[in-house]
Design an enzyme around this catalytic site. Structure first.
Site, PDB file in Angstrom:
ATOM      1  N   TYR A  60      57.617 -39.483-131.752  1.00 36.28           N
ATOM      2  CA  TYR A  60      57.300 -40.650-131.478  1.00 36.28           C
ATOM      3  C   TYR A  60      58.261 -41.438-130.824  1.00 36.28           C
ATOM      4  CZ  TYR A  60      53.974 -39.997-135.428  1.00 36.28           C
ATOM      5  OH  TYR A  60      52.572 -39.537-136.171  1.00 36.28           O
ATOM      6  N   THR A 116      50.295 -35.415-128.180  1.00 38.93           N
ATOM      7  CA  THR A 116      51.281 -36.436-128.759  1.00 38.93           C
ATOM      8  C   THR A 116      51.464 -36.256-130.220  1.00 38.93           C
ATOM      9  OG1 THR A 116      49.221 -37.747-129.180  1.00 38.93           O
ATOM     10  CG2 THR A 116      50.430 -38.438-127.193  1.00 38.93           C
ATOM     11  N   ASP A 117      52.326 -36.830-130.674  1.00 41.56           N
ATOM     12  CA  ASP A 117      52.194 -36.779-132.326  1.00 41.56           C
ATOM     13  C   ASP A 117      51.051 -37.940-132.708  1.00 41.56           C
ATOM     14  OD1 ASP A 117      52.586 -36.746-134.982  1.00 41.56           O
ATOM     15  OD2 ASP A 117      54.755 -36.846-134.939  1.00 41.56           O
ATOM     16  N   TRP A 118      50.997 -37.867-133.807  1.00 35.10           N
ATOM     17  CA  TRP A 118      49.700 -38.698-134.061  1.00 35.10           C
ATOM     18  C   TRP A 118      49.762 -40.258-134.100  1.00 35.10           C
ATOM     19  CZ3 TRP A 118      48.626 -34.109-133.744  1.00 35.10           C
ATOM     20  CH2 TRP A 118      47.368 -33.616-133.990  1.00 35.10           C
ATOM     21  N   GLY A 154      51.041 -41.482-131.540  1.00 29.52           N
ATOM     22  CA  GLY A 154      52.278 -41.671-130.714  1.00 29.52           C
ATOM     23  C   GLY A 154      52.281 -42.418-129.460  1.00 29.52           C
TER      24      GLY A 154
END
Ligand code: BGC
Length: 765
Positions: free
Chosen positions: A243, A274-276, A278
């Protein structure tokens, strides 16, 4: 009829199928819209949240396949006309996180809660990590998930990091080796992993805005090194970007990180997601080689499509990302068309979870052989967590397990029946306290902390008189979205201190011993109260078999062999990262869709001197050093031998470890290297190898060896962007911990060695 068949044949001919065609052929046949749809995930619903409040106010997006495996974290688009299936991805590091139940079905879909990563790392046993991963991966496969979103492998930079439990260690070598073994184990099932969160994601506070300012050397040697090892030694199908920003750029938007370091320098072949939610700019993410944007929103889809249509985003960049995703889809169970059996072998997994949990517990103190307890002794068990053990952390790293064995149940099964009157009192108290908790707690957040139950003097004295030993459990839970605090968390609460004092005084007055069990996900302060305990067992968050595994150690069924993967400081301030953690906030609060954050920044001013490297440099005595842990037996080390006194490509150091005590046990031997300081400053010593013996019977020996290649000697030189081993005298130290060196052996490097030249990347702004 005939013409239908002919037409189908023609369509099939016109549209290449992924099976039987090259990626190039499939990509050429894809419309721009299809390509963009592949790069943006299919969205996500937040359970219990009304549609209007769903991420970005849009709710599920782009498509509808996210319910293939209820409770999974996301899916990718599928294209039937091209034979490209969607992928299902689900959390997380301690086991598979999916919904345990499904509407209108009576059967359940529980997954096994394995011990947290910090416990697994404390085993220092790569074979065990492989087996744990293999068991975890078999559930991933059985439930129809293609990629599990783990392991987590950020560095334990500061003790208050809210997700440290999901990560392995403060040391990059231990982190990398553990992650690689875990990935290899999981992927042996033909399912994928996502090593995360790449990189320098060491805070939960303002995690979506924080800019980590960190030098290139600290990045390469500490924060990236574990990922590099995992990439090179296990080839994870996917990498999850983090993030945060590094030196001004979101990691998911950083070509330096994702193209230069990950692909050019390390040769990574999988894809990055990506992270969720992010990052900020989906177009920059595509350009940076962040191939997949998760969980995916219509806004991101529109932005990428518009940029492609206007020419701001090149087709080549889009195709490169599509190509990498297709490569991984080819490996997946979904591509093989395997229907989920939904019938994992939970018993086998639970047996591994129990064994792993016991192997990773660390015996910190054991005065006058307070442990193990012989069967038949009746412990008085104090502390609410003994009756309500914490199996794992919260947030995405949580697992929906079928059960957690409590400590009392575990002790009972081991023939150590706990004092019933206390059990009744605690269980009643916990029930009453839980009844006060709000019914709807915010999604993903830890449950409210129940204060320690107050004990009357009469209660404690009676317990001390009628039982044979006290077991006190202290617990700490943490998870995503928040870092820990010093007050009532790193340091004990007043109620906990009172309990310890009361119990310790009463039991010692009767000549009885006090055992403390730490059911924690991260480091807590122990130095001020450890004298009140005869034995301290760091049980971590041991997964669903918790009570059995703790009882295995307490009863001596398993001889403890875990060692600390992270330093326990005497005081929080002893750690140089304490000063700036978790960063400076500035500016107005920003609305990031469904949550808010402030802009923030943090300087990793300590550079490479974090963890034991810092304690060594600053001459600070830790409470329990890195690599430390006791056994019920003793091990002696022979003098280490080195294969050559001059380094030529590699050297091997070997040492014979002997069990010189009375019970069988395993020992983790560690190799620390002290390198000569020429142009570059160096830590006093660094972990460069470790090995664990098999179970050695009393009197039995085993020779362990550690091979050091040129890279093990090298430091990262920012000026030349290269790994450089400096000439001079090296000292290999073999020890039972970083502060218990048992033997030293030297070798020489005659000339400076440029081991690898890499991209000049990620410079500070
Ligand atoms: C976490 C990730 C996780 C993802 C999907 C995020 O909030 O940071 O670790 O994999 O959610 O659940």
């Amino acid at each position: 009829m005939l013409w239908v068949a002919a037409l189908t044949g023609a369509m099939a001919q016109g549209a290449p199928q992924l099976k039987g065609s090259s990626n190039r052929q499939v990509i050429d046949a894809m419309t721009l819209e299809e390509k963009v749809r592949l790069l943006v995930g299919m969205g996500m619903r937040i359970p219990g949240m009304p549609p209007a409040q769903q991420p970005n106010g849009q709710g599920p997006v782009v498509g509808v396949t996210q319910d293939r495996v209820p409770g999974a974290a996301g899916t990718t688009a599928e294209f039937q006309r091209l034979g490209v299936p969607g992928l299902v991805v689900a959390d997380g590091p301690a086991g598979l996180r999916i919904s345990p139940t499904r509407p209108n079905e009576s059967r359940t879909y529980y997954a096994t809660a394995f011990p947290i990563a910090s416990l697994l790392a404390s085993s220092w046993d790569t074979e065990l990590l492989y087996q744990t991963g293999a068991a975890m991966g078999s559930e991933v496969k059985a439930y129809g998930v293609d990629v599990i979103l783990g392991p987590g492998m950020n560095i334990h930079r500061n003790a208050l990091g809210g997700r440290n439990f999901e990560y392995y260690s403060e040391d990059p070598l231990l982190t990398g080796k553990m992650a690689a073994a875990m990935v290899n184990g999981i992927q042996s099932n033909g399912v994928g992993t996502s090593i995360k969160h790449f990189a320098a994601n060491n805070h939960e506070t303002n995690r979506n805005t924080i800019n980590v300012r960190v030098g290139q050397r600290a990045l390469r040697e500490i924060y990236l090194r574990g990922f590099e090892i995992a990439v090179k030694e296990s080839n994870p199908w996917t990498v999850m970007s983090s993030y945060n920003k590094i030196n001004g750029t979101y990691t998911s938007e950083s070509p330096d990180l994702l193209l230069r370091v990950l692909r050019d320098d390390w040769g990574y072949k999988g894809f990055v997601m990506t992270d969720w939610f992010g990052g900020m700019d989906p177009v920059a993410q595509v350009k940076a080689g962040n191939d997949l944007i998760m969980p995916g929103t219509p806004k991101q889809y529109d932005a990428i499509l518009a940029a492609a249509q206007s020419g701001e985003l090149s087709l080549a960049a889009i195709d490169a990302n599509v190509n990498r995703i297709l490569d991984i889809i080819r490996l997946s169970p979904s591509f093989a068309g395997q229907a989920p059996g939904n019938n994992p072998n939970h018993e086998a997994a639970a047996a591994i979870a129990r064994r792993a949990a016991a192997e990773g517990m660390v015996l910190l103190k054991n005065e006058a052989a307070a442990l193990p307890l012989t069967a038949g002794r009746q412990p008085a068990v104090f502390g609410i967590y003994a009756y309500d053990l914490i199996s794992g952390g919260t947030g995405s790293g949580d697992v929906n397990e079928a059960y957690t064995i409590s400590l009392t149940a575990g002790l009972q099964a081991a023939g150590l029946a706990p004092l019933a009157s206390l059990q009744t009192a605690y269980e009643g108290y916990i029930k009453d306290e839980k009844a006060k908790h709000p019914k709807n707690r915010p999604f993903f957040m830890p449950p409210p902390v129940i204060p320690e139950m107050a004990l009357t003097a009469a209660q404690v004295n009676e317990a001390a008189r009628t039982s044979s030993v006290a077991i006190i459990t202290l617990g700490r839970i943490s998870g995503e979205f928040a870092d820990r605090k010093t007050e009532n968390d790193y340091y004990l609460s007043e109620a906990e201190k009172t309990m310890l004092r009361q119990v310790s005084e009463a039991f010692r007055a009767q000549g009885k011993k006090v055992i403390v069990v730490l059911n924690v996900g991260g480091v807590i302060e122990t130095a001020s109260w450890r004298d009140q305990a005869d034995a301290i067992l760091l049980a971590w968050l041991p997964g669903q078999e918790a009570g059995h595994a703790i009882a295995d150690i307490i009863s001596g069924r398993v001889n403890p062999s875990g060692k600390l993967p992270t330093t326990f400081a005497v005081r929080y301030e002893d750690d140089p990262t304490a000063t700036g953690f978790p960063g400076r906030e500035y500016g107005e609060e920003i609305n990031l869709g469904f949550f808010k954050a402030r802009p923030a920044e943090i300087d990793y001013t300590e550079g490479i001197y974090m963890g034991y490297r810092a304690f060594d440099k600053n001459g600070v005595e830790p409470a329990w050093p890195f690599g430390y842990g006791l056994s019920y037996t003793r091990f002696t080390y022979g003098a280490p031998a080195v294969s050559a006194s001059r380094f030529k490509g590699s050297v091997t150091v070997s040492v014979t470890v002997t069990n010189s005590g009375n019970v069988a046990g395993r020992e983790v031997a560690q190799l620390y290297l002290s390198a000569p300081r020429q142009q570059l400053d160096k830590p006093e010593q660094e972990l460069k190898g470790f090995a664990k013996t098999r179970l050695l019977a009393p009197g039995e020996s085993q020779t362990l060896s550690f091979t050091l290649d040129a890279r093990a000697l090298a430091s990262f030189d920012e000026a030349s962007s290269a790994w450089v081993a400096e000439k001079g005298q090296y000292e290999a130290r073999v020890g039972a911990s970083s502060r218990d060196i048992r033997g030293r052996v030297g070798f020489q490097l005659r000339k400076n060695l440029v081991v690898a030249k890499v991209s000049r990347a990620l410079a500070m702004e």
